[in-house]
Design an enzyme around this catalytic site. Structure first.
Site, mmCIF file in Angstrom:
data_model
loop_
_atom_site.group_PDB
_atom_site.id
_atom_site.type_symbol
_atom_site.label_atom_id
_atom_site.label_comp_id
_atom_site.label_asym_id
_atom_site.label_seq_id
_atom_site.Cartn_x
_atom_site.Cartn_y
_atom_site.Cartn_z
ATOM 1 N N THR A 1 -4.015 -5.377 0.545
ATOM 2 C CA THR A 1 -3.371 -4.079 0.782
ATOM 3 C C THR A 1 -4.206 -3.220 1.721
ATOM 4 O O THR A 1 -3.659 -2.353 2.406
ATOM 5 C CB THR A 1 -3.125 -3.335 -0.540
ATOM 6 O OG1 THR A 1 -4.368 -3.075 -1.195
ATOM 7 C CG2 THR A 1 -2.222 -4.142 -1.465
ATOM 8 N N ASP A 2 -5.513 -3.451 1.774
ATOM 9 C CA ASP A 2 -6.345 -2.720 2.734
ATOM 10 C C ASP A 2 -5.983 -3.114 4.164
ATOM 11 O O ASP A 2 -5.997 -2.274 5.075
ATOM 12 C CB ASP A 2 -7.827 -3.000 2.467
ATOM 13 C CG ASP A 2 -8.741 -2.146 3.325
ATOM 14 O OD1 ASP A 2 -8.743 -0.912 3.137
ATOM 15 O OD2 ASP A 2 -9.430 -2.703 4.201
ATOM 16 N N ARG B 1 28.269 30.915 -14.468
ATOM 17 C CA ARG B 1 26.879 30.628 -14.817
ATOM 18 C C ARG B 1 26.049 30.476 -13.551
ATOM 19 O O ARG B 1 26.583 30.314 -12.442
ATOM 20 C CB ARG B 1 26.790 29.334 -15.637
ATOM 21 C CG ARG B 1 27.239 28.104 -14.858
ATOM 22 C CD ARG B 1 27.015 26.816 -15.621
ATOM 23 N NE ARG B 1 27.467 25.658 -14.833
ATOM 24 C CZ ARG B 1 27.269 24.392 -15.185
ATOM 25 N NH1 ARG B 1 26.635 24.110 -16.316
ATOM 26 N NH2 ARG B 1 27.697 23.407 -14.423
ATOM 27 N N HIS C 1 18.196 24.547 -15.837
ATOM 28 C CA HIS C 1 18.957 25.506 -16.636
ATOM 29 C C HIS C 1 18.307 26.894 -16.613
ATOM 30 O O HIS C 1 17.083 27.030 -16.683
ATOM 31 C CB HIS C 1 19.059 25.028 -18.091
ATOM 32 C CG HIS C 1 19.770 23.715 -18.231
ATOM 33 N ND1 HIS C 1 21.127 23.590 -18.104
ATOM 34 C CD2 HIS C 1 19.299 22.469 -18.480
ATOM 35 C CE1 HIS C 1 21.475 22.319 -18.268
ATOM 36 N NE2 HIS C 1 20.383 21.619 -18.493
ATOM 37 N N LYS D 1 0.850 -1.182 0.000
ATOM 38 C CA LYS D 1 0.000 0.000 0.000
ATOM 39 C C LYS D 1 0.892 1.241 0.000
ATOM 40 O O LYS D 1 1.821 1.343 0.815
ATOM 41 C CB LYS D 1 -0.901 0.023 1.247
ATOM 42 C CG LYS D 1 -2.165 0.856 1.081
ATOM 43 C CD LYS D 1 -3.148 0.173 0.129
ATOM 44 C CE LYS D 1 -4.532 0.773 0.215
ATOM 45 N NZ LYS D 1 -5.478 0.085 -0.683
ATOM 46 N N GLN E 1 28.524 17.309 -11.649
ATOM 47 C CA GLN E 1 29.043 16.028 -11.181
ATOM 48 C C GLN E 1 29.993 16.221 -9.998
ATOM 49 O O GLN E 1 29.953 15.468 -9.021
ATOM 50 C CB GLN E 1 29.772 15.294 -12.315
ATOM 51 C CG GLN E 1 28.850 14.737 -13.390
ATOM 52 C CD GLN E 1 28.594 15.731 -14.514
ATOM 53 O OE1 GLN E 1 28.830 16.932 -14.360
ATOM 54 N NE2 GLN E 1 28.111 15.228 -15.642
ATOM 55 N N ASN F 1 19.626 19.187 -12.978
ATOM 56 C CA ASN F 1 20.145 20.529 -13.212
ATOM 57 C C ASN F 1 19.084 21.377 -13.903
ATOM 58 O O ASN F 1 18.642 21.054 -15.009
ATOM 59 C CB ASN F 1 21.408 20.448 -14.069
ATOM 60 C CG ASN F 1 22.107 21.790 -14.184
ATOM 61 O OD1 ASN F 1 21.834 22.698 -13.425
ATOM 62 N ND2 ASN F 1 22.994 21.907 -15.149
#
Length: 328
Positions: free
Chosen positions: A67-68, A188, A266, A22, A238, A264
Site C-alpha cells: 500500500t505504500d 415542521r 430532528h 491505501k 422519502q 433526518n
C-alpha cells in the site's frame, strides 16, 4: 513459523472479494501565476484486487503491491500529470488505468477522490490573490471502477451537504400501532444531511464533469427548497429523496442512476411551560441522536449495458463509508 490456522482442515469456502489499498492520501496542489495562486486539495483512495488470493491462503506476498507503493504512485502521478489542470474524474480514470495496465495481475481497481471545498476569499467583490475560505456547500467526490476487460464506470457525487427549511414540511398518514407515539404534523422543520451519488452511461468521452456537477448541485437545492418566494411542500423525507433523484435525471440526460442517502436531523419545539413562558414554535432543540435515515437508488429503465448487468446490491455503496470514515 507456520500459522496455526494454516493447519486446519480446508473448508468448502471461496473468496467473494479481496480488494485492498491505501486510503485518504492527502495532496495540496498550489499553482502560482505571479502573485495570484490557485489551489486544489484532494483526498485520494485507491483499492486493487489481484488475480489470486495466495497472500491470504498461503502467506505468499510475492505478488502483493504494498500500500505504500500505491501511495507513492498516487503522489507521483499527481505531480507528473498536472493535478491542478484536471478534474477529479480524469485523475481517477488515470489512476485506474495505471494500475490495470502496469500490473497484469491486477484485475480490478477502484479510485475514490474527495475534493476539499476551498473557495477564493473575496472582499467587496474583489477576489483575494492567495487566500481561500472553506465552503459549506457540500464536498464533491468521484469514484471510478475498472476491470481488465470492461470499460470504466464513473460515479460523481456530493456528500456532507446539510439543508434546512423551517416550514413546508409535514408527515401524516403513517402506520400506527401500540408503540407509535409520534403525532401527525402538517408543519415542521425539515433538516437533512445528504449524500448523493450518480452514475454515467457508457459514453464518457467529452463529458463536462464540472458543468454536470454544478447542475446536479442546483437540482438538489431546487428539489429540496422549491421556488424562492413560496417553496414547495414535502410530505416526507422519502418524497424529498424522490424529488432530488427526479430533478437530476430530468435535467441531466448523461446520468443514468442516482443514489441518495439522507439522514433526518430532528428539531423539537422546546418545552418552556415549566418556566412560565409560551413558545409558539420559536425555540427548538436539535436532536443529534437517534436520527432517521433512508437510502434509495433510482435508475433509468433503458440504462447502459454495464449498469444493467450490475445488480444494485452489487454496487460499491459502502465504499464511501469505509474509505472515509472521518471527514476532510
Amino acid at each position: 513459523m507456520n500459522c496455526v490456522c494454516c493447519k486446519k482442515k480446508p473448508q468448502e469456502v471461496e473468496y467473494v472479494n479481496s480488494e485492498y489499498g491505501k486510503n485518504a492520501v492527502r495532496i495540496l496542489y498550489v499553482r502560482r501565476e505571479g502573485q495570484v495562486h490557485c489551489i486544489k486539495e484532494l483526498a485520494i483512495s485507491v483499492h486493487i484486487r489481484l488475480n489470486t488470493v495466495r497472500e491470504y491462503l498461503n502467506a505468499d506476498n510475492s505478488r502483493v503491491i504494498p500500500t505504500d507503493t500505491i501511495k507513492n504512485t498516487i503522489e507521483a502521478l499527481a505531480k507528473c500529470n498536472g493535478v491542478g489542470c484536471k478534474t477529479i474524474h480524469l485523475i481517477s480514470l488515470l489512476l485506474c488505468q495505471n494500475f490495470i495496465k502496469a500490473f497484469c495481475h491486477v484485475v480490478y481497481c477502484n479510485a475514490f477522490i474527495q475534493e476539499v471545498p476551498w473557495q477564493r476569499l473575496e472582499k467587496d467583490n474583489t477576489p483575494h490573490a492567495h487566500a481561500f475560505l472553506y465552503s459549506s456547500e457540500g464536498i464533491r467526490f468521484c469514484e471510478v471502477e475498472r476491470t481488465q476487460d470492461k470499460p470504466p464506470i464513473v460515479f460523481s457525487g456530493i456528500k456532507d451537504l446539510k439543508l434546512m427549511k423551517t416550514t413546508q414540511s409535514g408527515f401524516q398518514g403513517f402506520l400506527k400501532e401500540r408503540y407509535t407515539t409520534l403525532p401527525e404534523r402538517i408543519d415542521r422543520v425539515l433538516s437533512v444531511e445528504t449524500l448523493i451519488k450518480w452514475c454515467y452511461g457508457d459514453c464518457l468521452d467529452g463529458l463536462d464533469y464540472d458543468s454536470i456537477w454544478r447542475t446536479a448541485h442546483e437540482s438538489i437545492l431546487d428539489a429540496f427548497a422549491g421556488p424562492p418566494e413560496t417553496g414547495h411542500y414535502s410530505p416526507s423525507y422519502q418524497k424529498t429523496v424522490n424529488c432530488i433523484q427526479t430533478y437530476i435525471l430530468e435535467r441531466i440526460p448523461q446520468i443514468e442512476e442516482v443514489e441518495v442517502i439522507l439522514s433526518n436531523i430532528h428539531y423539537s419545539v422546546t418545552n418552556l411551560e415549566k418556566l412560565g413562558i409560551s413558545n409558539d414554535k420559536e425555540i427548538f432543540t436539535p436532536q443529534e441522536t437517534p436520527f432517521g435515515a433512508c437510502a434509495s437508488t433510482l435508475r433509468r429503465k433503458n440504462c447502459s449495458k454495464n449498469l444493467r448487468l450490475m445488480p444494485v446490491d452489487c454496487k460499491p455503496h459502502s465504499s464511501i463509508g469505509w474509505k472515509f470514515s472521518r471527514g476532510i
